[in-house]
Design a protein around this motif. Structure first.
Motif, PDB file in Angstrom:
ATOM      1  N   GLN A 335       0.769  -1.345  -0.117  1.00 43.34           N
ATOM      2  CA  GLN A 335       0.080  -0.384  -0.045  1.00 43.34           C
ATOM      3  C   GLN A 335       0.808   1.335   0.019  1.00 43.34           C
ATOM      4  O   GLN A 335       0.627   2.406  -0.657  1.00 43.34           O
ATOM      5  CB  GLN A 335      -0.894  -0.066   1.393  1.00 43.34           C
ATOM      6  N   TRP A 336       1.530   1.122   0.305  1.00 37.53           N
ATOM      7  CA  TRP A 336       2.567   2.726   0.707  1.00 37.53           C
ATOM      8  C   TRP A 336       4.129   1.888   1.431  1.00 37.53           C
ATOM      9  O   TRP A 336       4.659   0.545   1.753  1.00 37.53           O
ATOM     10  CB  TRP A 336       2.481   3.470   2.493  1.00 37.53           C
ATOM     11  N   GLY A 337       4.840   1.833   0.700  1.00 38.51           N
ATOM     12  CA  GLY A 337       6.796   2.043   0.713  1.00 38.51           C
ATOM     13  C   GLY A 337       7.428   2.547   0.022  1.00 38.51           C
ATOM     14  O   GLY A 337       7.112   2.439  -1.453  1.00 38.51           O
ATOM     15  N   PRO A 338       8.502   2.064  -0.152  1.00 35.78           N
ATOM     16  CA  PRO A 338       9.797   1.908  -1.656  1.00 35.78           C
ATOM     17  C   PRO A 338       9.416   1.048  -2.506  1.00 35.78           C
ATOM     18  O   PRO A 338       9.356   0.483  -1.987  1.00 35.78           O
ATOM     19  CB  PRO A 338      10.794   2.011  -0.217  1.00 35.78           C
ATOM     20  N   PRO A 339       9.225   1.027  -3.964  1.00 35.27           N
ATOM     21  CA  PRO A 339       9.201   0.635  -4.823  1.00 35.27           C
ATOM     22  C   PRO A 339      10.232  -1.299  -3.904  1.00 35.27           C
ATOM     23  O   PRO A 339      11.102  -0.519  -3.767  1.00 35.27           O
ATOM     24  CB  PRO A 339       9.561   0.790  -6.280  1.00 35.27           C
ATOM     25  N   ALA A 340       9.147  -2.326  -4.326  1.00 39.23           N
ATOM     26  CA  ALA A 340       9.780  -3.116  -4.403  1.00 39.23           C
ATOM     27  C   ALA A 340      11.554  -3.489  -5.214  1.00 39.23           C
ATOM     28  O   ALA A 340      11.779  -2.801  -6.858  1.00 39.23           O
ATOM     29  CB  ALA A 340       9.306  -4.726  -4.843  1.00 39.23           C
ATOM     30  N   THR A 341      12.121  -4.486  -4.769  1.00 43.08           N
ATOM     31  CA  THR A 341      13.619  -4.124  -5.179  1.00 43.08           C
ATOM     32  C   THR A 341      13.876  -5.293  -5.546  1.00 43.08           C
ATOM     33  O   THR A 341      12.508  -5.858  -5.562  1.00 43.08           O
ATOM     34  CB  THR A 341      14.687  -3.932  -4.250  1.00 43.08           C
ATOM     35  N   ARG A 342      15.109  -5.523  -7.091  1.00 44.34           N
ATOM     36  CA  ARG A 342      15.353  -6.294  -7.495  1.00 44.34           C
ATOM     37  C   ARG A 342      15.636  -7.858  -6.914  1.00 44.34           C
ATOM     38  O   ARG A 342      15.511  -8.635  -7.284  1.00 44.34           O
ATOM     39  CB  ARG A 342      15.864  -5.916  -8.564  1.00 44.34           C
ATOM     40  N   ASP A 343      16.441  -7.326  -5.265  1.00 45.05           N
ATOM     41  CA  ASP A 343      16.538  -8.584  -4.684  1.00 45.05           C
ATOM     42  C   ASP A 343      15.323  -9.780  -4.117  1.00 45.05           C
ATOM     43  O   ASP A 343      15.364 -10.408  -3.911  1.00 45.05           O
ATOM     44  CB  ASP A 343      17.542  -7.801  -3.447  1.00 45.05           C
ATOM     45  N   PHE A 344      14.619  -8.864  -4.009  1.00 50.25           N
ATOM     46  CA  PHE A 344      12.924  -8.820  -3.188  1.00 50.25           C
ATOM     47  C   PHE A 344      12.396  -9.418  -3.803  1.00 50.25           C
ATOM     48  O   PHE A 344      12.022 -11.158  -4.038  1.00 50.25           O
ATOM     49  CB  PHE A 344      12.494  -7.819  -2.660  1.00 50.25           C
ATOM     50  N   LEU A 345      11.968  -9.261  -5.336  1.00 48.18           N
ATOM     51  CA  LEU A 345      11.312 -10.256  -6.296  1.00 48.18           C
ATOM     52  C   LEU A 345      12.399 -11.081  -7.149  1.00 48.18           C
ATOM     53  O   LEU A 345      11.821 -11.895  -8.163  1.00 48.18           O
ATOM     54  CB  LEU A 345      11.240  -9.529  -7.635  1.00 48.18           C
ATOM     55  N   GLY A 346      13.659 -11.623  -6.558  1.00 49.31           N
ATOM     56  CA  GLY A 346      14.810 -12.737  -7.123  1.00 49.31           C
ATOM     57  C   GLY A 346      14.297 -12.856  -8.265  1.00 49.31           C
ATOM     58  O   GLY A 346      14.734 -13.302  -9.578  1.00 49.31           O
ATOM     59  N   ALA A 347      14.286 -11.027  -9.202  1.00 49.99           N
ATOM     60  CA  ALA A 347      14.805 -10.706 -10.623  1.00 49.99           C
ATOM     61  C   ALA A 347      16.257 -10.453 -10.909  1.00 49.99           C
ATOM     62  O   ALA A 347      16.380 -10.505 -12.241  1.00 49.99           O
ATOM     63  CB  ALA A 347      14.128  -9.165 -10.914  1.00 49.99           C
ATOM     64  N   SER A 348      16.894 -10.600 -10.119  1.00 51.01           N
ATOM     65  CA  SER A 348      18.607 -10.743 -10.827  1.00 51.01           C
ATOM     66  C   SER A 348      18.839 -11.940 -11.311  1.00 51.01           C
ATOM     67  O   SER A 348      18.336 -12.970 -10.219  1.00 51.01           O
ATOM     68  CB  SER A 348      19.185 -10.461  -9.475  1.00 51.01           C
ATOM     69  N   PRO A 349      19.514 -11.290 -12.392  1.00 53.37           N
ATOM     70  CA  PRO A 349      19.908 -13.027 -12.788  1.00 53.37           C
ATOM     71  C   PRO A 349      21.034 -13.875 -12.580  1.00 53.37           C
ATOM     72  O   PRO A 349      21.600 -13.072 -11.819  1.00 53.37           O
ATOM     73  CB  PRO A 349      19.785 -12.752 -14.458  1.00 53.37           C
ATOM     74  N   PRO A 351      22.878 -17.319 -12.747  1.00 54.11           N
ATOM     75  CA  PRO A 351      23.150 -19.316 -13.619  1.00 54.11           C
ATOM     76  C   PRO A 351      22.252 -20.207 -13.141  1.00 54.11           C
ATOM     77  O   PRO A 351      22.066 -20.493 -13.619  1.00 54.11           O
ATOM     78  CB  PRO A 351      24.939 -19.850 -12.966  1.00 54.11           C
ATOM     79  N   GLN A 352      21.819 -20.167 -11.602  1.00 54.20           N
ATOM     80  CA  GLN A 352      21.220 -21.200 -10.896  1.00 54.20           C
ATOM     81  C   GLN A 352      19.506 -20.834 -11.607  1.00 54.20           C
ATOM     82  O   GLN A 352      19.124 -20.966 -12.023  1.00 54.20           O
ATOM     83  CB  GLN A 352      21.436 -20.777  -9.747  1.00 54.20           C
ATOM     84  N   ARG A 353      19.422 -19.577 -11.633  1.00 47.95           N
ATOM     85  CA  ARG A 353      17.969 -18.732 -12.229  1.00 47.95           C
ATOM     86  C   ARG A 353      17.329 -19.332 -13.127  1.00 47.95           C
ATOM     87  O   ARG A 353      17.109 -20.082 -14.130  1.00 47.95           O
ATOM     88  CB  ARG A 353      17.843 -17.579 -12.282  1.00 47.95           C
ATOM     89  N   VAL A 354      18.880 -19.023 -14.447  1.00 45.17           N
ATOM     90  CA  VAL A 354      18.519 -19.880 -15.593  1.00 45.17           C
ATOM     91  C   VAL A 354      18.626 -20.692 -15.738  1.00 45.17           C
ATOM     92  O   VAL A 354      17.806 -21.893 -16.770  1.00 45.17           O
ATOM     93  CB  VAL A 354      19.978 -19.370 -16.378  1.00 45.17           C
ATOM     94  N   ARG A 355      19.362 -21.625 -14.919  1.00 47.76           N
ATOM     95  CA  ARG A 355      18.918 -23.865 -14.953  1.00 47.76           C
ATOM     96  C   ARG A 355      17.942 -23.900 -14.605  1.00 47.76           C
ATOM     97  O   ARG A 355      16.613 -24.523 -15.020  1.00 47.76           O
ATOM     98  CB  ARG A 355      19.875 -23.830 -14.110  1.00 47.76           C
ATOM     99  N   ASP A 356      16.946 -23.468 -13.626  1.00 46.44           N
ATOM    100  CA  ASP A 356      16.135 -23.404 -13.222  1.00 46.44           C
ATOM    101  C   ASP A 356      14.913 -23.138 -14.084  1.00 46.44           C
ATOM    102  O   ASP A 356      13.558 -23.604 -14.632  1.00 46.44           O
ATOM    103  CB  ASP A 356      15.384 -22.969 -11.197  1.00 46.44           C
ATOM    104  N   VAL A 357      14.836 -21.734 -14.860  1.00 44.22           N
ATOM    105  CA  VAL A 357      14.194 -21.950 -16.316  1.00 44.22           C
ATOM    106  C   VAL A 357      13.942 -22.628 -17.120  1.00 44.22           C
ATOM    107  O   VAL A 357      13.094 -23.640 -18.041  1.00 44.22           O
ATOM    108  CB  VAL A 357      14.337 -20.090 -16.543  1.00 44.22           C
ATOM    109  N   VAL A 358      15.962 -22.961 -17.421  1.00 40.13           N
ATOM    110  CA  VAL A 358      14.931 -24.702 -17.809  1.00 40.13           C
ATOM    111  C   VAL A 358      14.873 -25.457 -18.029  1.00 40.13           C
ATOM    112  O   VAL A 358      14.378 -26.295 -19.165  1.00 40.13           O
ATOM    113  CB  VAL A 358      17.270 -24.316 -18.605  1.00 40.13           C
TER     114      VAL A 358
END
Length: 381
Positions: A335-349, A351-358
């Motif tokens: 509702q309020w607060g700073p924008p959600a960070t890439r760290d919180f969203l797990g959006a930082s690429p 190698p493990q995340r790429v393997r997970d997607v594949v």
């Protein structure tokens, strides 16, 4: 009763617009089981492995836990409330989350659960003793249900500050000087998990442990394919329970996202955050107030990169509140607060995340290109 329009027809629901903008459409997931095996009472504790228990204890004390028991191989952490510990960290070769442990209302529930699942009731390795049943959920997480023999006693609380509101002056001739100290954890609130088999895992927790859904989230343009995230609470009947004890979302990986621990109030969150920052720990996201669950929140990373949340003032629902439905989006997280960070969203690429997607796109699960694109769109919305 609220109204939902479905292809020209008005469908009556019991949603009452309490916690999201709309209720279910006709034929959507009801958010509860007709005949669950048992109904768990709450989360008991979470189980982790880490190679360095000394380092884990330093962060735990800085974050606001107290030590319930410590051996060469185990560290049991607790809050100030009476009951069970919040967390056990066992010595291991790598840092990893093992699984959640839920609390049974009575020992007879363990017998019923064991019969229904073809398992055994065994002694629980918890301070004070108890009994447990060990299960495996569809995502592959070990899940235990326990009934503890003894409760930990209550510890001294971090008292809430006396506040002035408008013309309601409760504090006069006195200043506010909250001490710079760790937020004192009261209890474990919830755990959030990512899974590639969201639908199967959701039904398992509802059918096996008797949990019920508070809110569903769905991907934009894909509501007809069902929800992709659920905030799930314990069914305590007419007694209000936390908006969510377990939250799960569909994703390319399978694992721990974060866990949340209740503290006294906003000042406890803020001062505890300053204490953590001064000691060099990394804030992931905060301070703010959520939408689903309404909690005041502040997220931090421990030295092993696990995310933990301080929270206060969360929603409590009784069993008669039905699930809300809302689109999944980053802007819908607070509702309020700073924008959600890439760290919180797990959006930082990584190698493990790429393997997970594949792996997810090749495997027998609920992830496909449309789902993946929808998740990426939600993370950027």
């Amino acid at each position: 009763m609220s109204e939902t329009r479905n292809k020209g027809a008005v469908v009556k629901t019991a949603h009452q617009d309490l916690h999201s903008e709309q209720g279910a459409l006709r034929g959507e997931h009801p958010g509860r089981s007709r005949n669950p095996v048992i109904k768990v009472a709450d989360l008991a504790w979470l189980e982790f492995e880490k190679p360095d228990l000394d380092r884990a204890e330093v962060f735990a004390r800085d974050f606001g836990f107290q030590v319930a028991a410590r051996t060469e191989r185990e560290l049991w952490l607790r809050g100030t409330f009476a009951g069970s510990p919040c967390m056990v960290i066992r010595q291991g070769r790598t840092s990893r989350f093992i699984g959640p442990v839920f609390r049974a209302s009575e020992q007879a529930d363990l017998e019923r659960l064991a019969r229904a699942t073809g398992t055994d009731v065994r002694d629980a390795d918890v301070p004070g003793g108890g009994k447990t049943v060990g299960l495996l959920d569809p995502s592959g997480f070990p899940v235990r249900v326990v009934h503890c023999g003894e409760q930990l006693p209550e510890l001294p609380e971090q008292q809430p500050l006396l506040l002035n509101f408008g013309t309601d002056h409760r504090r006069t001739n006195a200043t506010q000087r909250p001490p710079r100290e760790p937020s004192r954890i009261q209890r474990l609130g919830h755990v959030v998990l990512e899974t590639r088999v969201f639908g199967r895992a959701l039904d398992w927790y509802l059918d096996t442990l008797g949990m019920i859904v508070s809110d569903f989230l769905f991907l934009d343009g894909q509501r007809d394919r069902g929800p992709t995230m659920a905030f799930i609470r314990c069914d305590q009947g007419s007694v209000p329970a936390d908006h969510h004890t377990l939250a799960m979302h569909l994703g390319p990986g399978t694992g721990y996202v974060h866990s949340a621990y209740q503290v006294t109030d906003l000042d406890a969150i803020a001062v505890g955050g300053e204490y953590l920052k001064e000691r060099g720990y990394k804030r992931s996201w905060g301070i703010g107030r959520h939408i689903q669950g309404s909690q005041l929140f502040d997220y931090w990373r421990d030295p092993d990169h696990f995310m933990l949340e301080h929270f206060a003032d969360g929603d409590l629902f009784s069993c008669d509140v039905e699930p809300g439905w809302a689109p999944m989006s980053t802007s819908g997280l607070a509702q309020w607060g700073p924008p959600a960070t890439r760290d919180f969203l797990g959006a930082s690429p990584s190698p493990q995340r790429v393997r997970d997607v594949v792996q997810a796109l090749r495997g027998d699960n609920e992830m496909d290109p449309a789902r993946l694109f929808g998740l990426l769109k939600a993370a950027n919305s």
